[in-house]
Design a protein around this motif. Sequence first.
Motif, PDB file in Angstrom:
ATOM      1  N   CYS A   1       0.844  -1.190   0.000  1.00 63.08           N
ATOM      2  CA  CYS A   1       0.000   0.000   0.000  1.00 63.08           C
ATOM      3  C   CYS A   1       0.885   1.247   0.000  1.00 63.08           C
ATOM      4  CB  CYS A   1      -0.895  -0.006   1.238  1.00 63.08           C
ATOM      5  SG  CYS A   1      -1.834   1.521   1.467  1.00 63.08           S
TER       6      CYS A   1
ATOM      7  N   CYS B   1       0.165   3.132   3.704  1.00 61.08           N
ATOM      8  CA  CYS B   1       0.599   2.564   4.987  1.00 61.08           C
ATOM      9  C   CYS B   1       1.712   1.535   4.848  1.00 61.08           C
ATOM     10  CB  CYS B   1      -0.595   1.959   5.722  1.00 61.08           C
ATOM     11  SG  CYS B   1      -1.186   0.433   4.979  1.00 61.08           S
TER      12      CYS B   1
ATOM     13  N   ARG C   1       1.570  -1.519   4.128  1.00 63.05           N
ATOM     14  CA  ARG C   1       1.139  -2.889   4.393  1.00 63.05           C
ATOM     15  C   ARG C   1       1.068  -3.692   3.086  1.00 63.05           C
ATOM     16  NH1 ARG C   1      -3.703  -2.835   8.358  1.00 63.05           N
ATOM     17  NH2 ARG C   1      -4.031  -0.915   7.194  1.00 63.05           N
TER      18      ARG C   1
ATOM     19  N   CYS D   1      -4.194  -0.323   0.021  1.00 59.82           N
ATOM     20  CA  CYS D   1      -4.768  -1.538   0.583  1.00 59.82           C
ATOM     21  C   CYS D   1      -6.258  -1.249   0.820  1.00 59.82           C
ATOM     22  CB  CYS D   1      -4.062  -1.919   1.882  1.00 59.82           C
ATOM     23  SG  CYS D   1      -4.353  -0.786   3.249  1.00 59.82           S
TER      24      CYS D   1
ATOM     25  N   CYS E   1      -7.173   1.278   3.771  1.00 58.23           N
ATOM     26  CA  CYS E   1      -6.853   2.678   3.432  1.00 58.23           C
ATOM     27  C   CYS E   1      -7.832   3.198   2.384  1.00 58.23           C
ATOM     28  CB  CYS E   1      -5.419   2.808   2.903  1.00 58.23           C
ATOM     29  SG  CYS E   1      -4.182   2.713   4.199  1.00 58.23           S
TER      30      CYS E   1
HETATM   31 ZN   LIG Z   1      -2.858   0.979   3.460  1.00 53.51          ZN
END
Ligand SMILES: [Zn+2]
Length: 265
Positions: free
Chosen positions: A43, A46, A48, A59, A62
């Motif tokens: 992402c 973030c 991730r 992601c 988000c």
């Molecule tokens: Zn994210």
Amino acid sequence: MHIEPAGRNAPVRYTLRAGDHRLDLNARLGKTLRLTHTGAIACTHCGRATRKSFGQGYCYPCFKRLAQCDTCIVKPETCHFDQGTCREPEWGESHCFQPHVVYLANSSGLKVGITRRTQLPTRWLDQGAIQALPILEVDTRQQSGFVEMLFKEQVADRTNWRAMLKGEVEPVDLCAERDRLLASLDNGLRGLRERFGADSLRVLDVEPVTLDYPVLESPTKVVSHNLDKTPAVGGTLMGLKGQYLMFDTGVINLRKYTGYEVTVE
Ligand SMILES: [Zn+2]
């Protein structure tokens, strides 16, 4: 991918960024370039790991949580900040309640668009516009959305990306189009000034911009590569325009794959 203007009479500069590495794509024109997706997607907000990318680089959490992923960003006239339902009011204040520019551009023919003032000329480069002209400045993103709605009665707001890539784009007299549109939409613009204040819509008097892209040869038939289906793509790099790399084997829109881990060779 970073795209920046390179000054008068020089083609736009493309740099591929991966971690600390910088690859000058202009210098790779005419040479072989290969991109291989490792399967990992991170992402862009973030960091991730995500199995799928949502909204070009986020992601799922988000994508559902961030104001920048809300539909009102694409349709600013539907801004719901004043109803107290903005996903992130602070982000909204610093991004949407800022001067926005309504512009005319020529990417695959005449189009209207809006952007934050600070996003120029990036926005035009992303679209592969060969000409652009800011015509109005407004105080908020929502107001720019209302102005764009008005202009959409008479001009397109989308780019035909196949025509853009083929380079079959005739020059347009943007100043003449501006004058014609401002005159014919005068009633609607007056309505918006009555609603938002006499100074809310400011006509800009600036020179049009011309943008030149590094292209050895435009494709006659546009075939697009898809990293989700074919993780390894490449060939001889024939051109760079908008968010696209043009290979002799087909084109790829790198924006679509924001957050994808890719090896480059
Ligand atoms: Zn994210």
